[in-house]
Design an enzyme around this catalytic site. Sequence first.
Site, short mmCIF file in Angstrom:
data_model
loop_
_atom_site.label_atom_id
_atom_site.label_comp_id
_atom_site.label_asym_id
_atom_site.label_seq_id
_atom_site.Cartn_x
_atom_site.Cartn_y
_atom_site.Cartn_z
N HIS A 490 1.19 8.18 -4.34
CA HIS A 490 1.73 6.86 -3.98
C HIS A 490 0.76 5.74 -4.38
O HIS A 490 1.12 4.80 -5.09
CB HIS A 490 2.00 6.83 -2.47
CG HIS A 490 2.46 5.50 -1.95
ND1 HIS A 490 3.75 5.26 -1.58
CD2 HIS A 490 1.79 4.34 -1.74
CE1 HIS A 490 3.87 4.00 -1.17
NE2 HIS A 490 2.69 3.42 -1.25
N GLU A 491 -0.47 5.88 -3.93
CA GLU A 491 -1.45 4.83 -4.22
C GLU A 491 -1.73 4.74 -5.71
O GLU A 491 -1.95 3.66 -6.26
CB GLU A 491 -2.75 5.06 -3.43
CG GLU A 491 -2.58 5.02 -1.91
CD GLU A 491 -1.90 3.75 -1.39
OE1 GLU A 491 -1.96 2.71 -2.07
OE2 GLU A 491 -1.26 3.83 -0.32
N HIS A 494 0.72 2.52 -7.27
CA HIS A 494 0.32 1.10 -7.22
C HIS A 494 -0.70 0.81 -8.33
O HIS A 494 -0.63 -0.23 -8.99
CB HIS A 494 -0.33 0.78 -5.88
CG HIS A 494 0.62 0.66 -4.72
ND1 HIS A 494 1.73 -0.16 -4.74
CD2 HIS A 494 0.62 1.25 -3.49
CE1 HIS A 494 2.37 -0.07 -3.57
NE2 HIS A 494 1.71 0.78 -2.80
N HIS A 497 0.98 0.55 -11.59
CA HIS A 497 1.71 -0.71 -11.63
C HIS A 497 0.76 -1.83 -12.09
O HIS A 497 1.10 -2.64 -12.95
CB HIS A 497 2.28 -0.99 -10.23
CG HIS A 497 3.27 -2.11 -10.16
ND1 HIS A 497 3.76 -2.58 -8.97
CD2 HIS A 497 3.86 -2.87 -11.12
CE1 HIS A 497 4.62 -3.57 -9.19
NE2 HIS A 497 4.69 -3.78 -10.49
ZN LIG Z 1 2.18 1.44 -0.82
#
Ligand SMILES: [Zn+2]
Length: 713
Positions: A490-491, A494, A497
């Site tokens: 998940h991180e 980011h 992204h």
């Molecule tokens: Zn998050």
Amino acid sequence: MAAALATVGAAVAVENPSVTDNPLLAPWSGPYGGVPPFDKARTGQLQPALEAAMAEELANVERIAADPAAPDFENTIAAMERAGRALERVEAVYGVYSSTLNDDAVQAVEREMEPRLAAFQDQIVQNERLFARVETVYESRERSGLTPEQQRLTWLYYTNFVRAGAKLDPQAKKRLSEINQRLAGLYTKFGQNVLADENDQQVVIEKEADLAGLPEAVRAGEAQVAEARGLAGKWVVANTRSSVEPFLTYADRRDLREQVWRMFVNRGDNGGATDNNAIITEILQLRAERARLLGYETHAHWRLENSMAKTPDRAMALMEAVWTPAVARVREEVADMQAIADKEGAGIRIEPWDYRYYAEKVRKVRYDLDETEITPYMQLENLREGMFHMAQQLFGFHFRPVDPSKVPVYHPDVRVWEVDDPQGRLIGLWYFDPYARKGKRSGAWMNAYRSQERFDGDVKTIVSNNSNFVKGKPGEPVLISWKDAETLFHEFGHALHGLSSNVTYPSVSGTRVARDYVEFPSQLLEHWLSTPEILDRYALNYQTGKPIPKELVDKIGRAETFNQGFDTVEYLSSALIDMKLHLAGGQPIDPDRFERETLAALGMPSEIVMRHRTPQFNHVFAGDGYSAGYYSYLWSDTLTADAWEAFTEAGGPWDKAVAKRLSDHVFSVGNTVDPADGYRAFRGRDAGIAALMRKRGFPVPSQAAAPAPAKSH
Ligand SMILES: [Zn+2]
């Protein structure tokens, strides 16, 4: 304004003669277009650097406001983009100290500087000559030959100024600034109170027999905490999620589970100096007053206006659509657990401190899946390599470790990688700070030390991932849980992204997107952990080196929607309370009572407690960030579930065409396009709720309509 400026500048010059050689203020030097000067940074430099950088930015802003030339994009908006370079550099380091090197000295800086940073922001927004220029550029944006990105940036500046009170009369502006400063102080105090309860409270276990049920790794972790706290030979359950949850999952001693649970859910709610109830009441009233000053019905209406959801009604509609089936699923989960407890002759009724414990037993019975079977395959460093492989396959990125002597870090555990695009060109740096330590806030997060941009030269982004894994002994692999592995991906989502960003201006770069959109890229990338491609190559047993067996992977797949009633209700009850607190208007609110009565009215199952009870809800009360915004994770997950189906409907997780659309319209565009438009360009349509319900294993409603499309401008 000019007088205030002079005072700030003079104070800095006189009281801090060292400010000229403060390394936090200087442009970053070294390779990669400069890197943060973590080797030279000291806590004592933070405050003078923040003061000097604020003064510098105010002077720049004043110059822009006083420019005799007619306002245009270049001399106003672009000039503002470069007005705060020094402060951005200082805040990058300040942020690292706040979140990962926090001690009494840093807390003192936070208490002093947070209200002043709030006042500083208001000073810029309330500069009338500056706003008049922004407004002029905004009004002519469609006929002055600006690029679409420049038009959107102009719209963003104008909107942000107006939303922050640029159009108010002087008296209202003054009151607004008082409110913002007071709030900044209250947010700091709220967060420090929660941290104090987390640091100061613990459950000490004296006898090994009381550890019954706990896996070896959990015992070892608790022994380590005890030793670090001067209690060698005993075991300590710290008052943090990463300590509490494994204990609640495995400990056979029900009375100790209850004790640990009560400690954890009462953070910030214990009376005395660290109690947050009065602070919450005041925050809510100030937020309501601020919203009214700004012309909004409530704080929630103000906050959601620039989100993808746009209105509290639309966010509530989504939450309510998911709430009812989630509660129904909880009833089934509780019945399953009660049956096991009854069969064991436990003679109990399932209580909140039993949920995780009995859920684990149900999982074993129903799916023959034991979390401790998975962990030996979850080696942190291998999974990191798996993430790199994913980034390579999806986006063509290559990660290469950076020689530690080339780039300074703030702690020896931090490592750095350089990242190349498919053409072999550098796109940025990735810092990785994986381990828990004193002074580091709990949880996992990503941040950008520097945003990608190219309007003033080609600037590469610097991003970091942070988590709180327990560091093993030297040479021993660090094993993490399946959930932690999902969080890792998940991180990293980011981070990708941020690294994918390909825009011109920093304010619309990378992850600087709407709050209820930012979790979409990160949640989406969690899905790749469970792909055979990643598991076969990277989930290798730490003793045998053999890949995770296919039967085990299949079992994980079958159990994917297991306990979704619990997960959804635990999360959604917090999101609903957050929204309802901020829709309640300015009436004085007793947080405990509001929470109790609202949950009762919602039909909250008594076997579950909110993931973040109000007195410890840092997302909402340690800052404005997620206030009336905790729903964002569900909103984003609607997109996530639908986007994942774009892959599964096509060639699967590694489909090149879908990955390219994802990069082109989601990951690389930052906030240069409206998120609803970006999503539509990726998917060919809006996202409906059906995929989300399938992902969570809830019945798909017959009219699973898409959330109505909305435009932000
Ligand atoms: Zn998050």
